[in-house]
Every structure is written in C-alpha cells, then in structure tokens.
Design a protein around this motif. Structure first.
Motif, PDB file in Angstrom:
ATOM      1  N   PRO A 157       0.863  -1.165  -0.054  1.00 45.68           N
ATOM      2  CA  PRO A 157       0.091   0.128   0.000  1.00 45.68           C
ATOM      3  C   PRO A 157       0.956   1.390   0.010  1.00 45.68           C
ATOM      4  O   PRO A 157       0.204   2.389   0.167  1.00 45.68           O
ATOM      5  CB  PRO A 157      -0.888  -0.102   1.289  1.00 45.68           C
ATOM      6  CG  PRO A 157       0.038  -0.768   2.163  1.00 45.68           C
ATOM      7  CD  PRO A 157       0.971  -1.782   1.386  1.00 45.68           C
ATOM      8  N   PHE A 158       2.074   1.108  -0.209  1.00 46.17           N
ATOM      9  CA  PHE A 158       2.898   2.256  -0.381  1.00 46.17           C
ATOM     10  C   PHE A 158       3.529   2.689  -1.723  1.00 46.17           C
ATOM     11  O   PHE A 158       4.517   3.504  -1.608  1.00 46.17           O
ATOM     12  CB  PHE A 158       4.336   2.055   0.409  1.00 46.17           C
ATOM     13  CG  PHE A 158       3.648   1.901   2.144  1.00 46.17           C
ATOM     14  CD1 PHE A 158       3.696   3.194   2.830  1.00 46.17           C
ATOM     15  CD2 PHE A 158       3.677   0.859   2.675  1.00 46.17           C
ATOM     16  CE1 PHE A 158       3.194   3.138   4.481  1.00 46.17           C
ATOM     17  CE2 PHE A 158       3.098   0.513   4.067  1.00 46.17           C
ATOM     18  CZ  PHE A 158       2.948   1.553   4.848  1.00 46.17           C
ATOM     19  N   ALA A 159       3.022   2.364  -2.668  1.00 48.01           N
ATOM     20  CA  ALA A 159       3.215   2.699  -4.152  1.00 48.01           C
ATOM     21  C   ALA A 159       3.470   3.986  -4.254  1.00 48.01           C
ATOM     22  O   ALA A 159       2.466   4.977  -3.645  1.00 48.01           O
ATOM     23  CB  ALA A 159       2.119   2.197  -5.033  1.00 48.01           C
ATOM     24  N   GLN A 160       4.307   4.658  -5.073  1.00 46.75           N
ATOM     25  CA  GLN A 160       4.439   6.110  -5.056  1.00 46.75           C
ATOM     26  C   GLN A 160       4.287   6.685  -6.507  1.00 46.75           C
ATOM     27  O   GLN A 160       5.038   5.912  -7.432  1.00 46.75           O
ATOM     28  CB  GLN A 160       5.969   6.215  -4.693  1.00 46.75           C
ATOM     29  CG  GLN A 160       6.167   6.111  -3.142  1.00 46.75           C
ATOM     30  CD  GLN A 160       7.624   6.419  -2.825  1.00 46.75           C
ATOM     31  OE1 GLN A 160       8.651   6.096  -3.444  1.00 46.75           O
ATOM     32  NE2 GLN A 160       7.832   6.644  -1.463  1.00 46.75           N
ATOM     33  N   GLY A 161       3.881   7.606  -6.493  1.00 47.26           N
ATOM     34  CA  GLY A 161       4.004   8.639  -7.592  1.00 47.26           C
ATOM     35  C   GLY A 161       4.964   9.667  -7.187  1.00 47.26           C
ATOM     36  O   GLY A 161       5.429  10.116  -6.147  1.00 47.26           O
ATOM     37  N   LYS A 162       5.965   9.899  -8.308  1.00 45.74           N
ATOM     38  CA  LYS A 162       7.025  10.824  -8.030  1.00 45.74           C
ATOM     39  C   LYS A 162       6.956  11.948  -8.960  1.00 45.74           C
ATOM     40  O   LYS A 162       6.884  12.018 -10.119  1.00 45.74           O
ATOM     41  CB  LYS A 162       8.405  10.065  -8.420  1.00 45.74           C
ATOM     42  CG  LYS A 162       8.461   8.853  -7.423  1.00 45.74           C
ATOM     43  CD  LYS A 162       9.814   8.133  -7.659  1.00 45.74           C
ATOM     44  CE  LYS A 162      10.086   6.997  -6.564  1.00 45.74           C
ATOM     45  NZ  LYS A 162      11.331   6.456  -6.745  1.00 45.74           N
ATOM     46  N   LEU A 163       7.222  13.163  -8.600  1.00 46.47           N
ATOM     47  CA  LEU A 163       7.548  14.421  -9.288  1.00 46.47           C
ATOM     48  C   LEU A 163       8.985  14.719  -9.205  1.00 46.47           C
ATOM     49  O   LEU A 163       9.531  15.037  -7.908  1.00 46.47           O
ATOM     50  CB  LEU A 163       6.688  15.430  -8.823  1.00 46.47           C
ATOM     51  CG  LEU A 163       6.733  16.720  -9.644  1.00 46.47           C
ATOM     52  CD1 LEU A 163       6.448  16.617 -11.036  1.00 46.47           C
ATOM     53  CD2 LEU A 163       5.952  17.977  -9.040  1.00 46.47           C
ATOM     54  N   VAL A 164       9.660  14.335 -10.230  1.00 44.83           N
ATOM     55  CA  VAL A 164      11.251  14.558 -10.182  1.00 44.83           C
ATOM     56  C   VAL A 164      11.772  15.656 -10.792  1.00 44.83           C
ATOM     57  O   VAL A 164      11.292  16.282 -11.915  1.00 44.83           O
ATOM     58  CB  VAL A 164      11.764  13.152 -10.858  1.00 44.83           C
ATOM     59  CG1 VAL A 164      13.497  13.349 -10.797  1.00 44.83           C
ATOM     60  CG2 VAL A 164      11.216  11.929 -10.396  1.00 44.83           C
ATOM     61  N   ARG A 165      12.772  16.384 -10.306  1.00 43.89           N
ATOM     62  CA  ARG A 165      13.542  17.569 -10.811  1.00 43.89           C
ATOM     63  C   ARG A 165      14.734  17.478 -10.601  1.00 43.89           C
ATOM     64  O   ARG A 165      15.216  17.017  -9.506  1.00 43.89           O
ATOM     65  CB  ARG A 165      12.671  18.736 -10.328  1.00 43.89           C
ATOM     66  CG  ARG A 165      12.923  19.473  -9.051  1.00 43.89           C
ATOM     67  CD  ARG A 165      12.024  20.470  -9.032  1.00 43.89           C
ATOM     68  NE  ARG A 165      12.348  21.256  -7.691  1.00 43.89           N
ATOM     69  CZ  ARG A 165      13.109  22.251  -7.301  1.00 43.89           C
ATOM     70  NH1 ARG A 165      13.502  23.076  -8.405  1.00 43.89           N
ATOM     71  NH2 ARG A 165      13.096  22.652  -6.104  1.00 43.89           N
ATOM     72  N   CYS A 166      15.689  18.139 -11.331  1.00 42.07           N
ATOM     73  CA  CYS A 166      17.292  18.209 -11.351  1.00 42.07           C
ATOM     74  C   CYS A 166      17.465  19.497 -10.750  1.00 42.07           C
ATOM     75  O   CYS A 166      17.006  20.566 -11.418  1.00 42.07           O
ATOM     76  CB  CYS A 166      17.884  17.813 -12.545  1.00 42.07           C
ATOM     77  SG  CYS A 166      19.505  17.678 -12.175  1.00 42.07           S
ATOM     78  N   VAL A 167      17.989  19.695  -9.618  1.00 44.81           N
ATOM     79  CA  VAL A 167      18.389  20.871  -8.783  1.00 44.81           C
ATOM     80  C   VAL A 167      19.606  21.383  -9.335  1.00 44.81           C
ATOM     81  O   VAL A 167      19.815  22.589  -9.526  1.00 44.81           O
ATOM     82  CB  VAL A 167      18.217  20.777  -7.308  1.00 44.81           C
ATOM     83  CG1 VAL A 167      18.477  22.065  -6.640  1.00 44.81           C
ATOM     84  CG2 VAL A 167      16.905  20.143  -6.933  1.00 44.81           C
ATOM     85  N   GLU A 168      20.502  20.517  -9.537  1.00 45.27           N
ATOM     86  CA  GLU A 168      21.932  20.856 -10.032  1.00 45.27           C
ATOM     87  C   GLU A 168      22.444  19.832 -11.161  1.00 45.27           C
ATOM     88  O   GLU A 168      22.087  18.621 -10.625  1.00 45.27           O
ATOM     89  CB  GLU A 168      22.818  20.812  -8.979  1.00 45.27           C
ATOM     90  CG  GLU A 168      24.322  21.336  -9.131  1.00 45.27           C
ATOM     91  CD  GLU A 168      25.087  21.571  -7.586  1.00 45.27           C
ATOM     92  OE1 GLU A 168      26.474  21.366  -8.118  1.00 45.27           O
ATOM     93  OE2 GLU A 168      24.766  21.754  -6.740  1.00 45.27           O
ATOM     94  N   GLY A 169      22.916  20.403 -12.113  1.00 43.12           N
ATOM     95  CA  GLY A 169      23.263  19.500 -13.323  1.00 43.12           C
ATOM     96  C   GLY A 169      22.436  18.962 -14.221  1.00 43.12           C
ATOM     97  O   GLY A 169      21.308  19.968 -14.696  1.00 43.12           O
TER      98      GLY A 169
END
Length: 187
Positions: free
Chosen positions: A67-79
C-alpha cells in the motif's frame, strides 16, 4: 507551466515558465491546483534529494508496492539527468515499455511518474542533485526494483551510463519477466 504528455499514458514532462534577467531567474516549480487539474489529482507527503558525485551514475530502476506505491515528481536541482519511467501495470497497453526525458537544472523541467511505474535516472554530468516529491511514505518492506539493463525493457541509456556506479542493491534487481504482478490496470 506546460504539461507535455510522453509516449506512455500518464507520464508527463512539466516545463515551467522561467523569468530571466541580468540578476538570474525566477521560476514557479510547483502549484498544487495547476498540477491537480493538468497532471494528476494527488497529494505529496514526502520530498527526497540525492547527490551523485560522478557522471554516469545510475540510480534505479526503483518502485514501491502497495500500500506504499509512490507517484514521483522529479526535478534536477543541479546538473542534468536522463530520467526514466517503466510501465509495470499489467494489462496496460504499454506494459514493459519505458519513457524518458532529460531534466536539467538550467531548464527547471520535471517529470511526473505515477504509481505503477519503476523509476531511475543516469547523471549526465558530475555533481548532480535530484529532488523528488512522492505520494506515499518510504517503506523498506515495499521497496523494490527492476534491473536497469533488462533487455526486455531495453532502455536507451546515454553513452555515459556507467554500470560500475550502481549500488549493490541495483546490481541484483530482477528482470521484468521475473517480477510478480504488483500493479494491475482495470479493463
């Protein structure tokens, strides 16, 4: 902000409007009401950040089961990274397929990866920092993965991808054919 649908349903690249001048820039990286109406009606509960020292570092492909399936919003902060989502939803027309996008600190773009997908990335430059919001808390018992180099998935990793930079955990992840059915798409 602009929502750009990728070839796999529900995986979305988000390109913000960047206001630049001689001092630098300003960018709005997240707005809950816009995200809910244009991308997905979700609530984020945790934010994580990683630093990868070397170019070619591969992290993933990771996911969490219910019950811990994750949606993710990913961003690159450096690089910069090449970010990848693999569809693990049995019954989906894109099951076992992947979609990817290059995310850079300069472009401030992000990738939305819904639950039911494995996620991973490869750093394109040294000293890369990645931050991501998730829709479920981390659970060690539900923390799973998929082999980054599974030939049945056939991710087109960038030439800089360096298997010697894999974690011990990522060196032994199973292939797609060996994964149980963790996610189903209702017909």
């Amino acid at each position: 902000m602009e929502a750009i649908k990728l070839p796999i349903s529900d995986v979305v690249e988000i390109r913000p409007r960047i206001l630049r001048d001689d001092r630098g820039y300003f960018v709005e990286t997240f707005r809950a009401n816009w995200f809910s109406s244009e991308v997905a009606p979700v609530e984020f509960v945790q934010e994580n950040q990683s630093l990868s020292m070397a170019q070619g570092t591969i992290r993933g492909l990771h996911f969490q089961s219910e019950p811990f399936a994750q949606g993710k919003l990913v961003r690159c902060v450096e690089g910069a990274i090449f970010d990848v989502a693999v569809d693990l939803r049995h019954g989906s027309p894109t099951y076992g397929q992947w979609a990817g996008a290059t995310l850079t600190a300069q472009d401030c773009n992000q990738l939305w990866i819904p639950s039911g997908f494995a996620h991973g990335f490869c750093t394109l430059v040294p000293q890369t920092v990645v931050a991501y919001k998730v829709t479920a808390y981390y659970s060690r018992e539900n923390d799973l993965g998929l082999a980054w180099d599974d030939p049945d998935v056939n991710v087109a990793w960038p030439d800089v991808a360096d298997p010697t930079k894999l974690s011990a955990k990522d060196q032994v992840q199973p292939r797609l054919a060996d994964l149980p059915s963790y996610f189903e798409v209702a017909n």
